[in-house]
Design a protein around this motif. Structure first.
Motif, PDB file in Angstrom:
ATOM      1  N   TYR A  45       0.817  -1.218   0.000  1.00 52.22           N
ATOM      2  CA  TYR A  45       0.000   0.000   0.000  1.00 52.22           C
ATOM      3  C   TYR A  45       0.855   1.274   0.000  1.00 52.22           C
ATOM      4  N   PRO A  46       1.937   1.360   0.792  1.00 49.32           N
ATOM      5  CA  PRO A  46       2.809   2.531   0.639  1.00 49.32           C
ATOM      6  C   PRO A  46       3.314   2.700  -0.802  1.00 49.32           C
ATOM      7  N   PHE A  47       3.644   1.600  -1.457  1.00 52.79           N
ATOM      8  CA  PHE A  47       4.108   1.631  -2.849  1.00 52.79           C
ATOM      9  C   PHE A  47       3.024   2.236  -3.749  1.00 52.79           C
ATOM     10  N   LYS A  82      10.421   7.520  -4.573  1.00 49.50           N
ATOM     11  CA  LYS A  82      10.246   6.794  -3.310  1.00 49.50           C
ATOM     12  C   LYS A  82       9.623   5.421  -3.562  1.00 49.50           C
ATOM     13  N   ALA A  83       8.741   5.353  -4.549  1.00 53.89           N
ATOM     14  CA  ALA A  83       8.177   4.046  -4.931  1.00 53.89           C
ATOM     15  C   ALA A  83       9.286   3.149  -5.481  1.00 53.89           C
ATOM     16  N   CYS A  84      10.189   3.723  -6.273  1.00 55.43           N
ATOM     17  CA  CYS A  84      11.335   2.947  -6.788  1.00 55.43           C
ATOM     18  C   CYS A  84      12.176   2.401  -5.643  1.00 55.43           C
ATOM     19  N   LEU A  85      12.456   3.248  -4.668  1.00 57.48           N
ATOM     20  CA  LEU A  85      13.303   2.828  -3.552  1.00 57.48           C
ATOM     21  C   LEU A  85      12.655   1.703  -2.746  1.00 57.48           C
ATOM     22  N   LEU A  86      11.332   1.696  -2.651  1.00 58.40           N
ATOM     23  CA  LEU A  86      10.641   0.629  -1.921  1.00 58.40           C
ATOM     24  C   LEU A  86      10.797  -0.727  -2.601  1.00 58.40           C
ATOM     25  N   THR A  87      11.099  -0.753  -3.896  1.00 55.35           N
ATOM     26  CA  THR A  87      11.308  -2.035  -4.577  1.00 55.35           C
ATOM     27  C   THR A  87      12.674  -2.623  -4.264  1.00 55.35           C
ATOM     28  N   ILE A  88      13.574  -1.819  -3.733  1.00 56.56           N
ATOM     29  CA  ILE A  88      14.938  -2.262  -3.417  1.00 56.56           C
ATOM     30  C   ILE A  88      15.157  -2.380  -1.923  1.00 56.56           C
ATOM     31  N   PRO A  90      13.060  -2.507   1.491  1.00 55.23           N
ATOM     32  CA  PRO A  90      11.738  -2.588   2.131  1.00 55.23           C
ATOM     33  C   PRO A  90      11.629  -1.749   3.394  1.00 55.23           C
ATOM     34  N   ASN A  91      12.770  -1.295   3.929  1.00 49.44           N
ATOM     35  CA  ASN A  91      12.766  -0.504   5.155  1.00 49.44           C
ATOM     36  C   ASN A  91      12.877   0.997   4.903  1.00 49.44           C
ATOM     37  N   TYR A  92      12.833   1.412   3.644  1.00 50.02           N
ATOM     38  CA  TYR A  92      12.938   2.836   3.337  1.00 50.02           C
ATOM     39  C   TYR A  92      11.702   3.561   3.849  1.00 50.02           C
ATOM     40  N   PRO A  93      11.851   4.728   4.521  1.00 53.79           N
ATOM     41  CA  PRO A  93      13.108   5.383   4.898  1.00 53.79           C
ATOM     42  C   PRO A  93      13.562   4.914   6.279  1.00 53.79           C
ATOM     43  N   GLU A  94      14.809   4.552   6.388  1.00 51.30           N
ATOM     44  CA  GLU A  94      15.331   4.038   7.661  1.00 51.30           C
ATOM     45  C   GLU A  94      15.690   5.147   8.634  1.00 51.30           C
ATOM     46  N   SER A  95      15.923   6.362   8.142  1.00 53.72           N
ATOM     47  CA  SER A  95      16.255   7.483   9.022  1.00 53.72           C
ATOM     48  C   SER A  95      15.770   8.779   8.387  1.00 53.72           C
ATOM     49  N   THR A  96      15.705   9.824   9.203  1.00 54.55           N
ATOM     50  CA  THR A  96      15.232  11.110   8.695  1.00 54.55           C
ATOM     51  C   THR A  96      16.231  11.733   7.721  1.00 54.55           C
ATOM     52  N   GLY A 126      20.315  12.165   1.607  1.00 58.03           N
ATOM     53  CA  GLY A 126      19.087  12.649   1.022  1.00 58.03           C
ATOM     54  C   GLY A 126      18.626  11.801  -0.145  1.00 58.03           C
ATOM     55  N   LEU A 127      17.506  12.209  -0.742  1.00 55.80           N
ATOM     56  CA  LEU A 127      16.880  11.428  -1.791  1.00 55.80           C
ATOM     57  C   LEU A 127      17.787  11.280  -3.009  1.00 55.80           C
TER      58      LEU A 127
END
Length: 321
Positions: A45-47, A82-88, A90-96, A126-127
């Motif tokens: 759902y976040p994706f 951010k959707a791309c990063l979630l495919t690699i 699963p814990n994104y974002p791990e820190s602020t 950063g991103l």
């Protein structure tokens, strides 16, 4: 501007929890991530929401006044990334720290400011750093500076536009039965022999090339198909539907993936639209120099091309979906 971005129609399969969960599970299995199935359920759902949010921003940008388009485009872009990063991860974002933009620019512009000469500087966290490292395996970009003019010259679609600087920045790769044809004059542009150009392209693309010479042309063959998002001087001109080779071999952005190039320009334009209100308003009202047509053309291209490149990364760079 088009009111609807047709590229988002191709995102439709992802707007399903079951389909996205299966897609993420395959991604995590490929990355050898533990508990791939469980994490794919947690992130489906976040994706979807990142993709949906990105689509909404882009659709609004298409019908918004020029004055706020850069802001909408940049934030839509960030959601897709951010959707791309979630495919690699699963814990994104791990820190602020990874939630920052990862780029900085001079907030207050100098007198006689010119957009094409303006620079952005990359940061440690950063991103931007995340996508460079995790999507494209590029490290050590911290502290690098890129001018807007340098970055814009590395977008092949801008070549369809009457560029204010009279210089051809790309050579078309014309498909043939056994590879791609290039004008032989490219050897003069690169100041290289054909064998040296083979080695040079290999070093920049991680592909093996062979180049054969004819009287007025070169035939280039590669050991694998070209992809649209490579860290490579071979870029895809979406407007023309063909790959092109950058001629800017001494440029700091020569090997930068095009998604990173769009990110850096979009970031700077969003900052200008938010914080440099007086200059931005004057630019749109008086159109005093080449900044205005270049910016308008870039915004038109980026609205269509970024969703296309993101989707290509999902489907061809990652997995068949």
């Amino acid at each position: 501007m088009p009111e609807n971005n047709d590229n988002f129609d191709k995102y439709t399969p992802f707007f399903s929890a079951s389909s996205s969960q299966l897609f993420l599970q395959k991604c995590y299995m490929r990355e050898k991530i533990e508990d791939a199935e469980m994490k794919s359920y947690e992130n489906c759902y976040p994706f979807i929401y990142h993709l949906e949010h990105g689509k909404t921003y882009y659709n609004q940008a298409a019908i918004a006044p020029l004055s706020i388009q850069p802001i909408l485009i940049f934030y839509g872009f960030a959601q897709l990334l951010k959707a791309c990063l979630l495919t690699i991860d699963p814990n994104y974002p791990e820190s602020t720290s990874v939630l920052a933009h990862g780029v900085t620019t001079r907030k207050r512009k100098k007198q006689q400011y010119e957009f094409l000469k303006d620079e952005v500087k990359t940061q440690k966290n950063g991103l931007f750093t995340c996508i460079a490292e995790k999507l494209f395996h590029i490290r050590h970009l911290e502290g690098e500076k890129f001018s807007m003019g340098t970055l814009l010259k590395e977008i092949p679609d801008m070549q369809n536009f009457t560029w204010p600087i009279p210089q051809k920045n790309f050579a078309a790769l014309s498909p043939t039965s056994d590879g791609f044809q290039l004008p032989s004059a490219i050897l003069d542009s690169y100041q290289m022999s054909s064998s040296r150009l083979e080695e040079f392209l290999k070093s920049k693309t991680n592909q093996v090339f062979s180049i054969s010479e004819a009287p007025r042309s070169l035939t280039l063959k590669a050991d694998s198909v070209f992809i649209h998002n490579a860290s490579s001087p071979i870029r895809y001109n979406m407007a023309e539907g063909q790959f092109m080779l950058s001629l800017n071999k001494d440029s700091s952005a020569f090997s930068l993936p095009e998604l990173l190039i769009h990110y850096l320009i979009s970031y700077n334009l969003s900052i200008i639209a938010r914080y440099e209100t007086e200059w931005w308003a004057e630019l749109m009202k008086t159109m005093p120099n080449d900044d205005y047509p270049c910016i308008v053309q870039f915004l038109k291209i980026s609205q269509v091309k970024v969703p296309f490149l993101i989707l290509e990364w999902f489907t061809s760079k990652r997995l068949n979906f």
